[in-house]
Each structure stands twice: as C-alpha cells, then as structure tokens.
Design an enzyme around this catalytic site. Structure first.
Site, PDB file in Angstrom:
ATOM      1  N   ASN A   8       0.872  -1.177   0.000  1.00  0.00           N
ATOM      2  CA  ASN A   8       0.000   0.000   0.000  1.00  0.00           C
ATOM      3  C   ASN A   8       0.912   1.231   0.000  1.00  0.00           C
ATOM      4  O   ASN A   8       1.496   1.566   1.021  1.00  0.00           O
ATOM      5  CB  ASN A   8      -0.878  -0.052   1.261  1.00  0.00           C
ATOM      6  CG  ASN A   8      -1.711   1.203   1.443  1.00  0.00           C
ATOM      7  OD1 ASN A   8      -1.764   2.062   0.563  1.00  0.00           O
ATOM      8  ND2 ASN A   8      -2.362   1.304   2.585  1.00  0.00           N
ATOM      9  N   LYS A  10       0.179   4.252  -0.316  1.00  0.00           N
ATOM     10  CA  LYS A  10      -0.447   5.441   0.300  1.00  0.00           C
ATOM     11  C   LYS A  10      -0.169   6.671  -0.552  1.00  0.00           C
ATOM     12  O   LYS A  10      -0.160   6.581  -1.778  1.00  0.00           O
ATOM     13  CB  LYS A  10       0.006   5.592   1.756  1.00  0.00           C
ATOM     14  CG  LYS A  10      -0.237   4.309   2.567  1.00  0.00           C
ATOM     15  CD  LYS A  10      -0.061   4.485   4.043  1.00  0.00           C
ATOM     16  CE  LYS A  10      -0.323   3.155   4.737  1.00  0.00           C
ATOM     17  NZ  LYS A  10      -0.211   3.232   6.188  1.00  0.00           N
ATOM     18  N   HIS A  92      -9.617   1.152   4.808  1.00  0.00           N
ATOM     19  CA  HIS A  92      -8.357   1.305   5.551  1.00  0.00           C
ATOM     20  C   HIS A  92      -8.612   2.249   6.731  1.00  0.00           C
ATOM     21  O   HIS A  92      -9.410   3.174   6.621  1.00  0.00           O
ATOM     22  CB  HIS A  92      -7.274   1.875   4.625  1.00  0.00           C
ATOM     23  CG  HIS A  92      -5.912   1.834   5.242  1.00  0.00           C
ATOM     24  ND1 HIS A  92      -5.508   2.765   6.178  1.00  0.00           N
ATOM     25  CD2 HIS A  92      -4.882   0.972   5.103  1.00  0.00           C
ATOM     26  CE1 HIS A  92      -4.277   2.467   6.565  1.00  0.00           C
ATOM     27  NE2 HIS A  92      -3.874   1.379   5.933  1.00  0.00           N
ATOM     28  N   GLU A  94      -7.007   4.618   7.834  1.00  0.00           N
ATOM     29  CA  GLU A  94      -6.764   6.041   7.518  1.00  0.00           C
ATOM     30  C   GLU A  94      -7.972   6.642   6.807  1.00  0.00           C
ATOM     31  O   GLU A  94      -8.226   7.848   6.926  1.00  0.00           O
ATOM     32  CB  GLU A  94      -5.470   6.170   6.698  1.00  0.00           C
ATOM     33  CG  GLU A  94      -4.252   5.931   7.594  1.00  0.00           C
ATOM     34  CD  GLU A  94      -3.010   5.416   6.895  1.00  0.00           C
ATOM     35  OE1 GLU A  94      -2.933   5.504   5.654  1.00  0.00           O
ATOM     36  OE2 GLU A  94      -2.111   4.914   7.602  1.00  0.00           O
ATOM     37  N   GLU A 159      -5.571  -5.103  10.437  1.00  0.00           N
ATOM     38  CA  GLU A 159      -4.533  -4.092  10.672  1.00  0.00           C
ATOM     39  C   GLU A 159      -4.844  -3.346  11.965  1.00  0.00           C
ATOM     40  O   GLU A 159      -5.642  -2.396  11.956  1.00  0.00           O
ATOM     41  CB  GLU A 159      -4.501  -3.084   9.514  1.00  0.00           C
ATOM     42  CG  GLU A 159      -4.167  -3.701   8.179  1.00  0.00           C
ATOM     43  CD  GLU A 159      -3.563  -2.659   7.230  1.00  0.00           C
ATOM     44  OE1 GLU A 159      -2.443  -2.899   6.764  1.00  0.00           O
ATOM     45  OE2 GLU A 159      -4.192  -1.624   6.990  1.00  0.00           O
ATOM     46  N   GLY A 165       2.483   1.917  10.851  1.00  0.00           N
ATOM     47  CA  GLY A 165       3.508   2.954  10.773  1.00  0.00           C
ATOM     48  C   GLY A 165       4.199   3.244  12.086  1.00  0.00           C
ATOM     49  O   GLY A 165       4.934   4.216  12.208  1.00  0.00           O
ATOM     50  N   SER A 204       3.227  -2.509  10.388  1.00  0.00           N
ATOM     51  CA  SER A 204       4.664  -2.604  10.693  1.00  0.00           C
ATOM     52  C   SER A 204       5.280  -3.948  10.315  1.00  0.00           C
ATOM     53  O   SER A 204       6.150  -4.463  11.017  1.00  0.00           O
ATOM     54  CB  SER A 204       4.924  -2.275  12.172  1.00  0.00           C
ATOM     55  OG  SER A 204       4.613  -0.913  12.423  1.00  0.00           O
TER      56      SER A 204
HETATM   57  P1  PGA Z   1       2.782   0.038   7.685  1.00  0.00           P
HETATM   58  O1  PGA Z   1       1.312   0.293   7.056  1.00  0.00           O
HETATM   59  O2  PGA Z   1       3.318  -1.221   7.053  1.00  0.00           O
HETATM   60  O3  PGA Z   1       3.567   1.264   7.296  1.00  0.00           O
HETATM   61  O4  PGA Z   1       2.603  -0.113   9.153  1.00  0.00           O
HETATM   62  C1  PGA Z   1       0.424  -0.772   6.847  1.00  0.00           C
HETATM   63  C2  PGA Z   1      -0.860  -0.264   6.246  1.00  0.00           C
HETATM   64  O5  PGA Z   1      -1.351   0.801   6.625  1.00  0.00           O
HETATM   65  O6  PGA Z   1      -1.432  -0.929   5.346  1.00  0.00           O
END
Ligand code: PGA
Length: 244
Positions: A8, A10, A92, A94, A159, A165, A204
C-alpha cells in the site's frame, strides 16, 4: 493457495518514482507468493503498464460506491479497472479515521468493487484504546459484520490501528488469536465461502519480522505500507512468504 504480499503505497511516489519502483519489483520478483502493489491514483495506470504480463497485480487504495456522477475528487471502481487495477483496498483505518468512513459506507464500496470485477481487500482493526479496554475482538467483529456484504468473496486485512507505521506489532499469540477469531466470524457469516477468504496481517511488517508473522496460522499474506516503498524490503518480505 500462495500467500498474497500487498504493498500500500499510500500518498507516496510521483509518477517517475512509481515507475522506477515498479520496474525494480518486476525485475526482482521471484516465484512463490502472489504480489500486489497499490500506487496512488495518479501513478496507477503507468504502474499497471510497467507490470502488465508480470506476476505483480495492481490495485487502488479506495473507490466510491457509485459508478459515475457528481462526486468531486472521487474515483469509481470501473475507473480503477479501466486504469489496470484488479484489486482495491477498502475501509483502511486512515480512510475510516480521516474521512469518517463508516462500515456501512465501506460495504457499499465493496459491493461496487465486486460489481466492477475488482477484488476488494477490506481492512479491519482496533485502536490502542479499544485493545487496552479488551474490546478488540468486539470491534473487529462489528467491522466485519458491517463492512462485508452478503456473498462476500474477497480478502480481509487485519490491521491494528496502533501497529500501522508505528514499528509496533501485536505478539504472535495476539495475531494468531485475532486471525482465528476473524476466520470463525467469516465462517459464521458466509459458511464455506468464508473459510476460503484470505486474511492478511498488516501493521509494521518488515523484512525482520515477516517470516514469523507469515508463519502463523490463518495468515493469508501481508498488507505492507512503509516497507513496500523500498523494492529490496518488499521483495525480502515476499521471499519470506509461503508459495503455493
Ligand atoms: P505500515 O502500514 O506497514 O507502514 O505499518 C500498513 C498499512 O497501513 O497498510
């Protein structure tokens, strides 16, 4: 089934950067896991061109429930298909947090994605407060029953919001427990079809922890943010995945 390693990207990568990353991934991808990258909309068609005929599929990061219409700034599922996508990430955290997306709205998007021939990857996961309060399975259970339409045949990604992150991950026992819970919920909601839904872990995932996470029960693959922006890291994670 081989595990799915999904990146992803982003809101990262200008077109030239996205093309360079796609080329590196195409050159470095070995046999084994299924691979997917989800670039920002502006780079999706260019990345799909680079990856056409390769083992790496391309997906969007969101779509609108409508096919077309007066929805300034939105992208429809048929538009993603048209740009070369086969998958789309939906719900997601976010999007849920920054855009106030409810599970009901996510469900409408899932219906639209499937109608357009896209495979939806539906994200669920609890916040740190919810886990501290012991409400993680209840939260994820509500998200699953609210976000997945009748007859769902796509992919689910667990997730935990606090793991995204942050460099933090749940313990292996916690991941295994949640994936077992999600599997049971999918089987309860969808019967045999629910038993076949791949469940990805995201939050992560790095080369250093990929093998341990991907080896846990009921892990259909991984959804990767930060580490998917670096070809060597993404390919290392793919190398840790289980083939078919
Ligand atoms: P990350 O993000 O691997 O940077 O923790 C995962 C995600 O949001 O899909």
């Amino acid at each position: 089934m081989p595990q799915l390693i999904a990146g992803n990207w982003k809101m990262h990568k200008l077109r030239a950067e996205a093309i360079a990353l796609a080329r590196d991934l195409r050159a470095g991808a070995g046999a084994g896991a299924n691979l997917l990258v989800c670039p920002p909309f502006t780079a999706l068609a260019a990345v799909a061109d680079i990856l056409a005929g390769s083992r790496i599929a391309v997906g969007g990061q969101d779509c609108h429930p409508a096919t077309q219409g007066a929805h300034t700034g939105d992208i429809s599922a048929p538009m993603l298909r048209d740009a070369g996508a086969s998958h789309v990430i939906l719900g997601h955290s976010e999007r849920r947090q920054n855009h106030g997306e409810t599970s009901e709205f996510v469900r409408e998007k899932v219906v639209a994605a499937i109608a357009a021939g896209l495979t939806p990857i539906v994200c669920v996961g609890e916040t740190a407060d919810q886990r501290q309060g012991g409400a993680e399975t209840e939260t994820v259970g509500w998200q699953l029953s609210g976000s997945l339409p009748e007859g769902f045949a796509g992919i689910v990604a667990y997730e935990p919001v606090w793991a995204i992150g942050s460099g933090k991950t749940p313990t292996e026992d916690e991941v295994a427990a949640m994936h077992g819970f999600i599997r049971a919920e999918l089987a309860r909601q969808f019967g045999d079809a629910g038993r076949a839904v791949p469940i990805l872990y995201g939050g992560s995932v790095k080369p250093a922890n990929a093998k341990a996470l991907l080896g846990l029960p009921e892990i259909g693959g991984a959804l990767i943010g930060g580490a998917s922006l670096i070809a060597a890291d993404f390919l290392a994670i793919a190398g840790a995945a289980l083939g078919g």
